[in-house]
Design an enzyme around this catalytic site. Structure first.
Site, mmCIF file in Angstrom:
data_model
loop_
_atom_site.group_PDB
_atom_site.id
_atom_site.type_symbol
_atom_site.label_atom_id
_atom_site.label_comp_id
_atom_site.label_asym_id
_atom_site.label_seq_id
_atom_site.Cartn_x
_atom_site.Cartn_y
_atom_site.Cartn_z
ATOM 1 N N VAL A 480 0.838 -1.208 0.000
ATOM 2 C CA VAL A 480 0.000 0.000 0.000
ATOM 3 C C VAL A 480 0.873 1.259 0.000
ATOM 4 O O VAL A 480 0.657 2.182 -0.787
ATOM 5 C CB VAL A 480 -0.955 0.003 1.216
ATOM 6 C CG1 VAL A 480 -1.697 1.323 1.312
ATOM 7 C CG2 VAL A 480 -1.941 -1.151 1.117
ATOM 8 N N THR A 564 1.489 0.661 7.882
ATOM 9 C CA THR A 564 1.961 -0.633 8.377
ATOM 10 C C THR A 564 0.778 -1.280 9.100
ATOM 11 O O THR A 564 -0.301 -0.702 9.181
ATOM 12 C CB THR A 564 3.073 -0.463 9.428
ATOM 13 O OG1 THR A 564 2.488 0.126 10.610
ATOM 14 C CG2 THR A 564 4.178 0.450 8.947
ATOM 15 N N GLU A 676 -3.619 -9.169 4.116
ATOM 16 C CA GLU A 676 -2.743 -8.407 5.001
ATOM 17 C C GLU A 676 -1.326 -8.925 4.772
ATOM 18 O O GLU A 676 -1.156 -10.025 4.219
ATOM 19 C CB GLU A 676 -3.140 -8.661 6.467
ATOM 20 C CG GLU A 676 -4.465 -8.073 6.882
ATOM 21 C CD GLU A 676 -4.451 -6.552 6.901
ATOM 22 O OE1 GLU A 676 -3.663 -5.970 7.658
ATOM 23 O OE2 GLU A 676 -5.222 -5.948 6.127
ATOM 24 N N LYS A 691 -12.451 -5.039 11.797
ATOM 25 C CA LYS A 691 -13.303 -4.137 10.998
ATOM 26 C C LYS A 691 -14.703 -4.044 11.614
ATOM 27 O O LYS A 691 -15.293 -2.967 11.680
ATOM 28 C CB LYS A 691 -13.404 -4.649 9.559
ATOM 29 C CG LYS A 691 -12.099 -4.478 8.788
ATOM 30 C CD LYS A 691 -12.166 -5.168 7.451
ATOM 31 C CE LYS A 691 -10.879 -4.950 6.684
ATOM 32 N NZ LYS A 691 -10.710 -5.899 5.606
#
Ligand code: ADP
Ligand code: ASP
Ligand code: MG
Length: 828
Positions: A480, A564, A676, A691
């Site tokens: 990302v 991170t 992830e 989440k």
């Protein structure tokens, strides 16, 4: 007739002297010119050091050496580059002045101190040498020059080091000199003749540091010049000090009053005493650049420019605030005048005064060099009042600056002060005192000096450049993070068009953070990181280190971007928020820590007026959090929720439908950046649980992670230890069981989906078999779907659906959050 004044920066080298001579030649063709010169740059400082080190022979010799070298270098370079240059004449002048200096020093050494009138002679030697050298340069090009001696007409009061000219007397005396002038005449600046009523054979005085501008103004008055030109090293007066503010704008015009305020409050391009005489006699003043004579410069005249409201901003450093307060002040007639009389007796000038309306306290700012003397004399003056407790102890606060907004038209505009103060708040600057002149031509604030650059930058940005800055510090350059860098880099041109200055000043990987004061070159960031690690420039990622960089470089809108999944970093967001950073993150760890930390993050952000943004923690780029927050703010209530919240599990379970093995599907999902960094976070259900907890907390439920009921894809007896590679190898052991469960569902016309539910205030994450009538039946290939059943959305839920994982959408979501820190800025 014109007066041309050349400052030290215009006489700093042989080349500059030649440029000056060319300008004089050019100007003298159309008009008589009188030239005023400063000492070559730096020379006065050496002379001042000599006067201060009278008793230290070694220092004295060093300073004298510096002085001689500066002058002789110019002479040597001129003689090498100009054929007709009379270097002997200049060298002889240097020898003569050196002897004279030594005589002064000897005299002072005998006295063990250097009296002010001797000091004035010492520190003005540089100007005299400039005249000697420039005279030779002009003569070498055939110009006949007359020398003007300020001692003969520029009469001042007797203040040896900061004299004030008597304009009427000087004008009168000058008439005798006028007849003797050639087309070009030359005069040393900075120097006057201090006389009193009964003694016209006075002593040499100096007009204060930087005072040659003032000499030029007085000469312009004496000559009734059509213009006073101040030649320096910048194209004119800018709307802020160009050394401090890179995008400061050049001003074409200034009124006398504006120039006066600006120079008084620190715009060192003009000495503050310069404007008085020329304004009184309506002489226009032009600021010009010696190295760029073609530039039009800034014209200072009596014209008022009504259009521009706030014209410029300036800063003045090295100030001390003095506070005199106490019960004895109240209503006691004459207290203020005693305070100010004491300062005046000591010749201490007050830069800014503020008095509280209760008359309980008088505060004023003075130059810090005067602080000790001010304190001492006030203590003496008010000894009795202090003894009797009528006054509280006199306090002094040092290391302060004044920042001033200046503009003739400011009183036509409402909200200037409000905008100024919110700019200061944005720069996290405390205001120590405020003053506004009654004509509303300037507003000044006293602030801590270490915050001055930040205050100047943010005020300049809000009043003039309108170019908001975003100063990014990115931690984590994995899938990302690196995509985010690529997106920011691609968008630079478009951001520029929108007038947004987004720079990434720091990037960190596991080796530490690498900084670049100019902003890291995003086209080349990988090499920068490698080099940073090799050269040991990378520093540990912590709030202190990043804060130190922010404060050293006076950045005003720092944003910590954490891409991170690191827990320790998430636990330090509070420190960053407290230090004035915005925090933007796709990392779920902070929002799923204890309820107490969750609350602390929000209260700290509120207190420091910073934003904590985490839109990508649920549904990646999908606008989940913002939508939910807006609904709740508008009074909606969550009743039930269900959704596929994991892009990786959506992808993996979709592939299982097609008959792919669990281990194969996981490997592909990982490769595509759907999982992830550690796929165990996905398969264990932990990522979905986090989440779900974030959704629940946003909806007002006070839950902990341990309250979530989680069914992991990995059975309890499965060995999930080891590193990521080892885990990926072991995963195939689950393939047959998972495939079998899939087949069973298929036989019933169902598919397996990994679903998060919130029902009756309880959260659950589990593998469910759903048939084709279920809204989540068709959610696969990395898609997320969220169905929010609420008070407003019923019986049909509010549904959000789209890619909920992948580097590009997640990075774009983070980028969006970074830009949202600006909306905050624009409110100010
Ligand atoms: P000189 O040697 O010609 O007297 P100074 O150094 O005294 O020159 O003044 C010129 C300098 O003033 C510029 O180089 C600039 O850095 C500084 N300065 C401060 N504020 C301003 C401003 N608002 N506009 C232009 N220059 C400014
Ligand atoms: N040379 C003097 C100084 O440096 C005066 C001037 O440059 O204007 O202060
Ligand atoms: Mg100057």
């Amino acid at each position: 007739m014109r007066v041309l004044k050349f400052g030290g920066s215009s006489l700093a080298s042989a080349e500059r002297f030649r440029q000056v001579a060319d300008i004089i030649k050019d100007k003298s063709q159309s008009s008589k010119v009188a030239v005023v010169v400063s000492a070559p740059q730096g020379v006065t400082n050496h002379l001042v050091a000599m006067a201060e080190n009278i008793s230290d022979e070694a220092k004295l010799t060093t300073d004298l050496g510096h002085f001689k070298r500066a002058i002789s270098t110019i002479i040597e370079d001129l003689s090498a580059s100009l054929s007709e240059f009379n270097s002997q004449h200049c060298e002889q002048a240097l020898v003569n002045y050196e002897h004279q200096l030594q005589r002064y020093m000897q005299g002072a050494t005998l006295l063990s101190y250097c009296p002010d009138h001797i000091r004035a002679r010492i520190i003005s030697t540089g100007e005299r040498l400039s005249v000697a050298i420039l005279d030779s340069v002009l003569q070498s090009s055939g110009l006949q020059v007359s020398l003007l001696s300020p001692e003969k007409f520029l009469f001042t009061n007797e203040s040896s080091l900061n004299a004030v000219a008597d304009l009427v007397l000087s004008k009168e005396k000058f008439s005798a000199e006028y007849e003797k002038l050639n087309q070009v005449s030359l005069m040393p600046g900075f120097i006057g003749m201090g006389v009193s009523k009964d003694n016209e054979d006075g002593q040499v005085t100096t007009l204060g540091r930087n005072g040659s501008d003032y000499s030029a103004a007085v000469l312009a008055v004496c000559m009734q010049a059509e213009c006073c030109e101040i030649w320096t090293d910048v194209d004119g007066v800018y709307n802020a000090d160009p050394r401090m503010i890179k995008d400061a704008k050049l001003l074409d015009y200034l009124s006398y009053q504006e120039a006066m305020e600006l120079s008084y409050f620190g715009a060192s391009v003009l000495h503050p005493k310069t404007i008085g005489p020329i304004a009184q006699y309506h002489i226009p003043c032009l600021i010009k650049n010696t190295s760029n004579p073609a530039a039009p410069g800034t014209l200072i005249s009596s014209e008022n420019d009504q259009q521009k409201r706030v014209k410029a901003i300036s800063n003045l450093d090295d100030l001390t605030m003095v506070n005199v307060s106490g019960p004895g002040m109240k209503g006691m007639v004459g207290m203020a005048s005693r305070v100010f009389a004491t300062m005046s007796r000591e010749s201490i000038s007050l830069v800014l005064i503020s008095q509280s309306s209760s008359e309980y306290c008088i505060s004023f700012s003075i130059h810090s060099v005067d602080a000790q003397q001010a304190e001492q004399s006030l203590k003496e003056e008010f000894e009795l009042e202090l003894l009797n407790g009528l006054l509280e102890p006199i306090t002094l606060q040092g290391e302060l600056s004044i920042v001033s907004l200046v503009g003739d038209g400011m009183h036509h505009q409402r909200g200037v002060a409000a905008k100024f103060f919110s700019s200061l708040e944005q720069a996290r600057v405390n205001v120590v005192a405020i003053a506004q002149d009654s004509s509303e031509r300037s507003i000044s604030v006293v602030i801590e000096q270490r915050k001055c650059t930040a205050a100047m930058k943010v005020s300049h940005q809000n009043f003039f450049s309108h170019k908001p800055a975003i100063d990014v510090f990115l931690v984590g350059c994995g899938v990302v993070g690196s995509e985010l860098i690529a997106q920011i880099s691609r968008q630079q041109a478009s951001l520029k068009e929108q007038n947004i200055a987004l720079k990434v000043y720091g990037i960190a990987n596991s080796k530490g953070m690498v900084f670049d004061k100019e902003g890291i070159d995003l086209g080349n960031w990988q090499e920068v990181m490698v080099e940073g690690a090799q050269n040991k420039q990378a520093v540990e990622v912590n709030a202190e280190n990043i804060k130190a960089f922010v404060s050293d470089n006076h950045l005003i809108n720092p944003v910590l971007v954490d891409s991170t999944s690191n827990e320790a970093l998430a636990m330090s967001y509070v420190d960053y928020l407290a230090e004035g950073f915005h925090v933007v993150t796709p990392n779920k760890k902070a929002n799923t820590d204890t309820w107490q930390y969750y609350q602390e993050l929000r209260s700290t952000a509120q207190k420091t007026n910073r934003r904590f943004l985490y839109e990508t923690t649920v549904g990646a780029g999908l606008p989940v959090i913002d939508t939910l927050q807006n609904l709740i703010k508008a009074g909606d209530q969550l009743q039930r929720f269900e959704g596929v919240l994991s892009g990786s599990l959506s992808y993996i379970f979709g592939k299982l439908d097609e008959g792919m093995l669990l281990s194969e599907a996981t490997a592909i999902a990982k490769e595509n950046g759907f999982t992830e960094p550690d796929p165990r976070d996905d398969l264990s259900g932990m990522d979905v649980a986090r989440k779900l907890l974030i959704m629940a907390r946003e909806s007002g439920m006070q839950l902990e992670l341990s309250d979530i009921n989680i069914e992991s894809v990995l059975p309890d007896d499965f060995d999930d230890s080891g590193d990521v590679d080892e885990f990926m190898r072991n995963l195939s052991k689950l393939d047959s069981d998972v495939s079998a469960r899939c087949e069973t569902a298929k036989a019933e016309g169902k598919v397996l989906r990994y679903i998060g539910n919130i029902v009756d205030g309880k959260c659950q994450v589990s593998v469910e078999a759903v048939d084709s009538s279920h809204p989540l039946y068709s959610i696969k290939d990395g898609e997320n779907a969220l169905a929010i059943h609420s008070r407003y959305y019923q019986p049909l839920p509010f549904v959000l659906r789209g890619y909920g994982a992948g580097a590009a959408v997640t990075a774009a979501g983070v980028f969006g959050d970074i830009l949202r820190t600006l909306a905050w800025e624009q409110q100010h």
